[in-house]
Design an enzyme around this catalytic site. Structure first.
Site, short mmCIF file in Angstrom:
data_model
loop_
_atom_site.label_atom_id
_atom_site.label_comp_id
_atom_site.label_asym_id
_atom_site.label_seq_id
_atom_site.Cartn_x
_atom_site.Cartn_y
_atom_site.Cartn_z
N THR A 53 12.11 3.90 0.42
CA THR A 53 12.14 4.14 -1.03
C THR A 53 10.98 3.41 -1.70
O THR A 53 10.42 2.46 -1.13
CB THR A 53 13.47 3.65 -1.63
OG1 THR A 53 13.67 2.29 -1.25
CG2 THR A 53 14.65 4.49 -1.14
N LYS B 271 8.43 -2.96 0.21
CA LYS B 271 8.14 -4.39 0.09
C LYS B 271 9.11 -5.14 -0.82
O LYS B 271 9.39 -6.32 -0.61
CB LYS B 271 6.76 -4.60 -0.54
CG LYS B 271 5.59 -4.16 0.26
CD LYS B 271 4.32 -4.45 -0.56
CE LYS B 271 3.12 -3.80 0.06
NZ LYS B 271 3.21 -2.33 0.13
N GLU C 78 -4.68 4.41 -7.76
CA GLU C 78 -3.72 5.17 -8.54
C GLU C 78 -4.15 5.25 -10.00
O GLU C 78 -5.01 4.48 -10.45
CB GLU C 78 -2.34 4.52 -8.42
CG GLU C 78 -1.82 4.61 -6.99
CD GLU C 78 -0.45 3.96 -6.83
OE1 GLU C 78 0.46 4.31 -7.61
OE2 GLU C 78 -0.30 3.13 -5.92
N LYS D 94 1.93 -8.46 0.21
CA LYS D 94 1.72 -8.42 1.66
C LYS D 94 1.58 -9.82 2.23
O LYS D 94 2.11 -10.13 3.30
CB LYS D 94 0.48 -7.58 1.98
CG LYS D 94 0.69 -6.10 1.70
CD LYS D 94 -0.63 -5.33 1.72
CE LYS D 94 -0.40 -3.85 1.43
NZ LYS D 94 -1.67 -3.15 1.11
#
Lengths: 350, 350
Positions: free
Chosen positions: A101, A130, A215, A230
């Site tokens: 998701t 994440k 984006e 990350k």
């Protein structure tokens, strides 16, 4: 033959790529790794498609019958409208929850609820999402340990760049003293264009957006938050800490000027948005910001939209890994890799 | 707590480094990985030191009591002169043979006999010795499978550069279509000096020998045979083949002239001694020779005595790993890593 029955949660670009990959690679994975991965259910916001037998859903029909925009619950034979991931994990029909998701760095939802439900009910978790790990790593890790299941998330750290796995498997037994990473392809693409083509930040960003690398709302990337997320996952997985995102000192690339880039070029150094985690006594200091690397630094050569990470260790010296596909297929490949490594470590279940 | 009792075969530089590493890291490995690695015996040409109990040999006393030149059989309490590795593996006192004897690419001995004996008697093997695997991979692999034990050899492929592990763990589930590697630090050091400092081959070789990077007899390195041996091991481990050294087309760097290097520099390309393995139908073609890399090739940045390897895959794109200590301590660290990964996959034995 090991058998891990999957629930795939989320049927967006990564979920779809995974179903296609399971279809494409199923036979090779069975032959090489003695591993079967039947799809017990695939779930999206509107409900799920649920298999009726142990063989799982027919992957070819799922992939072909659900073009973008059509959710799994619309399938005639297997569709079950309104059912949620958290309900499905309680039914005992699967061994692993594969979470795909969208990431929400504020709430961690809906992934956080899914992971809690799955781990509590004794399912292993393999996630590309994440949010839950960035916000609640400690809690989720303890939940996994208490229930004797695995929590794998290499797909969440940098898709197919094996940042986490390199540390887990290839550096096992070494002390990782410092981690430096170029973990976001979009910002690296922008900085590389500014340096190579003398474009301004706005020009390079616009080009990245035109190419689909950035984006429309690029703030997560250019603000350093994707990189920081990350870094949190990698540091937590490898340095035995439980950092959260708010403990990372983060700055992005929005303020970088062409003059600064030209100055760096004149000085022979290479600007990178660098994630750094370093041991400091028993704790770990983590930061994200633009750093100027010497030209012989291994990450100085990681150009354009590529990513890379360098581990500085006590016994193995410096080890750098770079590359790896960043698109949904790359993320799906990382999920499949986690499933194979999970089966290797946990042995036969079915 | 998992317990893997070790026989360390060979007490040269790598064997000694491993004993020191076990001493230094034993507590951390037990804490982090739940793994104990008692040293049941250490064997050299003159005989062995053999532990009397389950706790294994006292590592501190072994490391301190055996300066270079003094073999384990000379130890008063534990020394057992004349006993060989092959005899010791039959005694049932260990779970893993750790092979560190010198590599012989012609006969594979003495390692080949040791590995055959260990695998036949149900011991796992972790080896830093290339010879047996370069000459008899197929036979040894079948022997391991038939006896249900593991054969691990990442330390033989490039010491602490995780060339093999990257493929095994980080690229699991992907098809590796092509492998390119700079696998020998000595030749890379020589070529880098010729390019950077415009030295002749003889000058650069002499400097490498002076620094202890090249051996007095450098033929294994400069002739390309060390590179070819590593390529055979990596290709066999990852591409499902059983190549032997004589199936690799090998040329070295002895014939490279300064004029050629200058020509490459003028053309903007980087000369490397490149190992290449590529799928060709069901087979694999393997070769070693000087290639000119484009400056944006990921191995173009792997300079000096460093090594690196690039995997070209179907689902994860291109992944490169570079670095890793090459000395005996790096090889010992790779052996320890193999032991940890072995325990992860095989679970509790003791």
């Amino acid at each position: 033959m090991t058998n891990l029955r999957l629930i795939v949660s989320g049927y967006g670009r990564v979920g779809r790529a995974l179903v296609r990959l399971l279809l494409e690679k199923g036979e090779a994975v069975a032959r090489r790794h003695g591993l079967e991965l039947p799809l017990a259910a695939v779930v999206d916001v509107d409900g799920a498609a649920v298999a009726s037998g142990a063989a799982g859903l027919p992957l070819g029909q799922i992939a072909a019958g659900l073009p973008p925009g059509k959710g799994p619950s619309t399938l005639e034979t297997w569709g079950e409208p309104s059912v949620t991931t958290s309900v499905l994990v309680e039914r005992g029909l699967a061994d692993v929850l594969v979470e795909t998701t969208p990431t929400d760095l504020q709430t961690g939802e809906p992934g956080l609820g899914h992971l809690r439900a799955a781990l509590s009910h004794g399912l292993h978790v393999v996630t590309a999402t994440k949010g839950p790990l960035v916000l609640r790593f400690g809690e989720l890790n303890r939940l996994a340990e208490r229930n004797g299941v695995a929590l794998k998330y290499s797909a969440a750290t940098a898709a197919a760049l094996p940042a986490l796995d390199l540390g887990v498997y290839c550096l096992a037994g070494a002390e990782i003293e410092r981690i430096e990473g170029v973990l976001n392809g979009t910002t690296n693409f922008i900085l590389t264009r500014m340096r190579r083509l003398e474009e301004t930040y706005q020009e390079a960003l616009a080009e990245a957006q035109r190419l689909g690398i950035a984006e429309a709302d690029p703030r997560l990337d250019v603000g350093g938050w994707d990189t920081a997320s990350k870094l949190v996952l990698i540091a937590n997985g490898l340095l035995g800490v439980a950092l959260t995102l708010d403990q990372v000192q983060v700055s992005g690339i929005e303020g970088v000027t062409l003059d600064q880039i030209r100055g760096a070029a004149a000085a022979g150094v290479v600007p990178r948005l660098l994630a750094v985690a370093v041991r400091d006594g028993g704790a770990v200091r983590a930061s994200v910001g633009v750093e100027h690397l010497a030209p012989d630094h291994p990450l100085a050569a990681v150009d354009g939209a590529e990513k890379g990470i360098t581990y500085f260790t006590d016994t193995m010296d410096r080890v750098t890994v770079a590359g790896g596909k960043s698109d949904p297929r790359g993320a799906a490949a990382a999920l499949l890799k986690d499933l194979i490594n999970l089966a290797r470590e946990r042995g036969v279940k079915g």
